[in-house]
Design a protein around this motif. Structure first.
Motif, PDB file in Angstrom:
ATOM      1  N   VAL A 184       0.829  -1.203   0.000  1.00  0.00           N
ATOM      2  CA  VAL A 184       0.000   0.000   0.000  1.00  0.00           C
ATOM      3  C   VAL A 184       0.868   1.259   0.000  1.00  0.00           C
ATOM      4  O   VAL A 184       0.628   2.194  -0.777  1.00  0.00           O
ATOM      5  CB  VAL A 184      -0.953  -0.001   1.212  1.00  0.00           C
ATOM      6  CG1 VAL A 184      -1.669   1.344   1.347  1.00  0.00           C
ATOM      7  CG2 VAL A 184      -1.978  -1.129   1.071  1.00  0.00           C
ATOM      8  N   SER A 185       1.886   1.288   0.825  1.00  0.00           N
ATOM      9  CA  SER A 185       2.773   2.461   0.861  1.00  0.00           C
ATOM     10  C   SER A 185       3.514   2.628  -0.458  1.00  0.00           C
ATOM     11  O   SER A 185       3.701   3.746  -0.948  1.00  0.00           O
ATOM     12  CB  SER A 185       3.775   2.326   2.007  1.00  0.00           C
ATOM     13  OG  SER A 185       3.126   2.271   3.251  1.00  0.00           O
ATOM     14  N   GLY A 186       3.930   1.508  -1.058  1.00  0.00           N
ATOM     15  CA  GLY A 186       4.606   1.578  -2.352  1.00  0.00           C
ATOM     16  C   GLY A 186       3.688   2.074  -3.450  1.00  0.00           C
ATOM     17  O   GLY A 186       4.090   2.861  -4.316  1.00  0.00           O
ATOM     18  N   ALA A 187       2.430   1.616  -3.430  1.00  0.00           N
ATOM     19  CA  ALA A 187       1.461   2.077  -4.430  1.00  0.00           C
ATOM     20  C   ALA A 187       1.207   3.571  -4.296  1.00  0.00           C
ATOM     21  O   ALA A 187       1.037   4.278  -5.296  1.00  0.00           O
ATOM     22  CB  ALA A 187       0.150   1.302  -4.275  1.00  0.00           C
ATOM     23  N   GLU A 188       1.184   4.075  -3.069  1.00  0.00           N
ATOM     24  CA  GLU A 188       1.013   5.513  -2.844  1.00  0.00           C
ATOM     25  C   GLU A 188       2.157   6.309  -3.468  1.00  0.00           C
ATOM     26  O   GLU A 188       1.942   7.333  -4.128  1.00  0.00           O
ATOM     27  CB  GLU A 188       0.937   5.793  -1.338  1.00  0.00           C
ATOM     28  CG  GLU A 188       0.954   7.258  -0.953  1.00  0.00           C
ATOM     29  CD  GLU A 188      -0.357   7.977  -1.244  1.00  0.00           C
ATOM     30  OE1 GLU A 188      -0.361   9.220  -1.201  1.00  0.00           O
ATOM     31  OE2 GLU A 188      -1.362   7.289  -1.515  1.00  0.00           O
ATOM     32  N   LEU A 189       3.391   5.831  -3.292  1.00  0.00           N
ATOM     33  CA  LEU A 189       4.555   6.501  -3.891  1.00  0.00           C
ATOM     34  C   LEU A 189       4.486   6.449  -5.420  1.00  0.00           C
ATOM     35  O   LEU A 189       4.777   7.434  -6.102  1.00  0.00           O
ATOM     36  CB  LEU A 189       5.841   5.838  -3.405  1.00  0.00           C
ATOM     37  CG  LEU A 189       6.183   5.999  -1.923  1.00  0.00           C
ATOM     38  CD1 LEU A 189       7.398   5.145  -1.562  1.00  0.00           C
ATOM     39  CD2 LEU A 189       6.453   7.459  -1.589  1.00  0.00           C
ATOM     40  N   ALA A 190       4.110   5.293  -5.954  1.00  0.00           N
ATOM     41  CA  ALA A 190       4.019   5.145  -7.409  1.00  0.00           C
ATOM     42  C   ALA A 190       2.928   6.032  -7.998  1.00  0.00           C
ATOM     43  O   ALA A 190       3.092   6.610  -9.083  1.00  0.00           O
ATOM     44  CB  ALA A 190       3.763   3.680  -7.775  1.00  0.00           C
ATOM     45  N   ARG A 212      -5.771   9.496  -1.203  1.00  0.00           N
ATOM     46  CA  ARG A 212      -5.584   9.642  -2.652  1.00  0.00           C
ATOM     47  C   ARG A 212      -5.500   8.268  -3.311  1.00  0.00           C
ATOM     48  O   ARG A 212      -6.115   8.036  -4.366  1.00  0.00           O
ATOM     49  CB  ARG A 212      -4.310  10.449  -2.937  1.00  0.00           C
ATOM     50  CG  ARG A 212      -4.007  10.595  -4.429  1.00  0.00           C
ATOM     51  CD  ARG A 212      -2.779  11.443  -4.692  1.00  0.00           C
ATOM     52  NE  ARG A 212      -1.607  10.919  -3.983  1.00  0.00           N
ATOM     53  CZ  ARG A 212      -0.392  11.420  -4.108  1.00  0.00           C
ATOM     54  NH1 ARG A 212      -0.189  12.485  -4.891  1.00  0.00           N
ATOM     55  NH2 ARG A 212       0.633  10.910  -3.449  1.00  0.00           N
ATOM     56  N   LEU A 213      -4.754   7.352  -2.704  1.00  0.00           N
ATOM     57  CA  LEU A 213      -4.639   6.001  -3.249  1.00  0.00           C
ATOM     58  C   LEU A 213      -5.991   5.298  -3.202  1.00  0.00           C
ATOM     59  O   LEU A 213      -6.379   4.623  -4.162  1.00  0.00           O
ATOM     60  CB  LEU A 213      -3.595   5.205  -2.470  1.00  0.00           C
ATOM     61  CG  LEU A 213      -3.435   3.742  -2.872  1.00  0.00           C
ATOM     62  CD1 LEU A 213      -2.936   3.626  -4.312  1.00  0.00           C
ATOM     63  CD2 LEU A 213      -2.479   3.024  -1.916  1.00  0.00           C
TER      64      LEU A 213
END
Length: 352
Positions: free
Chosen positions: A22-28, A55-56
């Motif tokens: 989830v945190s990685g998807a937010e950065l991407a 936002r994600l």
């Protein structure tokens, strides 16, 4: 192709599961606002994480499943227990159904490859997929494959990987004729396994469009960027990757220990901090995280299982670029052309 890139995520894969995904998807998403995500996994674990990333959440869909492939599952075991219902399978299935453009997982590599090959199938003319990744070099970056999709390779499979790797290099590096080398224990034509020598003969004597074959390369030639694409079978490729990553970590520990040794070395570090920061960024394995499963009828990206959010975001970046640059279609065209040329050459040889 749609302006939106849809990415399916195995939210339960990897050593850290949903927290990193989830945190990685937010950065991407911050880097690629035209992305949307489908997350597959345990809703009770994922929902609270999405709540802290509004936002994600607004750009994602969550599909619940309580089945996850374990990191120690054998491929056959994962297929038997996880087909149709695990988070890994469902992410691949979304690509198969056209609901997603790419799937990303940090889960069990063997299970992911088995499921992807079983469900998506290989491209016409390709017997086995290969894992390809971007490798940092002194001159920029190169592509190395296979990094562990399967053990062993005959000459035909090595040539197929050369074709697929060169197509990837053309897309990523904007090269008309990428240089391609075969990883070997020496550069002399008489050295190495028979399959490697035979693949070298084919690439040398039967030129392939868009490939500039430069011969055999050794392990230390990868970092020197002797070739834009380095081809090897999965056993040697995976060992080379792990050895390089381990050496980078070892060097970092040596450097950290040397800096702490005296007040003078610490002062020197402070004066040279920008240079050390640049070195750290160059050696950061997270920057190149994300192996592409080449040869499948779909885009599947394998992330390191132990990576953090930044590393997982890098794997998503790879999937995004592969879709945006239409890698799948370009590889298919290159592979078709290669096999047509090989068939024509074989027919010509038989006729003469």
């Amino acid at each position: 192709m749609s302006n939106t890139i849809r990415i399916a995520l195995d939210a339960m894969g990897g050593d850290h599961g949903p927290s990193v995904v989830v945190s990685g998807a937010e950065l991407a998403l911050a880097r690629h606002p035209d992305s949307t995500f489908i997350l597959f996994g345990d809703q009770a674990k994922i929902d609270p994480l999405l709540a802290s990333h509004p936002r994600l959440k607004a750009n994602s869909k969550l599909v619940h499943t309580d089945v996850a492939v374990r990191m120690d599952d054998k491929p056959s075991q994962a297929l038997r227990n996880g087909r149709w219902k695990s988070s890994m399978w469902l992410a691949i299935d979304a690509v198969k159904k056209g609901e997603a453009d790419a799937a990303v997982s940090a889960g069990n590599t063997g299970a992911l490859m088995a499921m992807a090959k079983f469900h998506l199938r290989t491209m016409p003319g390709i017997e086995r997929p290969a894992i390809a990744a971007v490798w940092p070099t002194l001159k920029g970056e190169c592509i190395v494959l296979d990094l562990g999709a399967s053990i062993g390779a005959d000459a035909e499979h090595l040539c197929d990987m050369a074709v697929m790797g060169s197509a990837m290099a053309r897309v990523l590096f904007d090269l008309d004729r990428p240089t391609v080398g075969l990883l070997n224990i020496g550069v002399e034509e008489v050295k190495g396994l028979e399959a490697v020598r035979e693949a070298g003969r084919i690439l040398r004597e039967q030129p392939i469009p868009h490939i500039d074959y430069v011969g055999f390369v050794e392990g230390d030639d990868i970092g020197r960027h002797k070739a834009d694409v380095v081809v090897t079978e999965g056993f040697a490729g995976n060992i080379a990757l792990k050895a390089a990553e381990g050496t980078a970590k070892q060097f970092a520990e040596y450097l950290r220990g040397a800096i702490k040794k005296s007040i003078w070395s610490q002062l020197g570090y402070l004066l040279a901090r920008p240079a050390f920061r640049m070195l750290r960024d160059k050696m950061d394995p997270r920057k190149s995280n994300g192996g592409v499963f080449l040869g499948l009828n779909g885009v599947v990206i394998k992330s390191h299982g132990g990576t953090d959010a930044e590393g997982f975001a890098a794997a998503i970046d790879v999937g995004y670029e592969m879709v945006r640059e239409e890698l799948l279609a370009k590889i298919g065209e290159t592979v078709d052309r290669h096999h047509q040329d090989m068939t024509a050459q074989a027919a010509g040889g038989a006729a003469s």
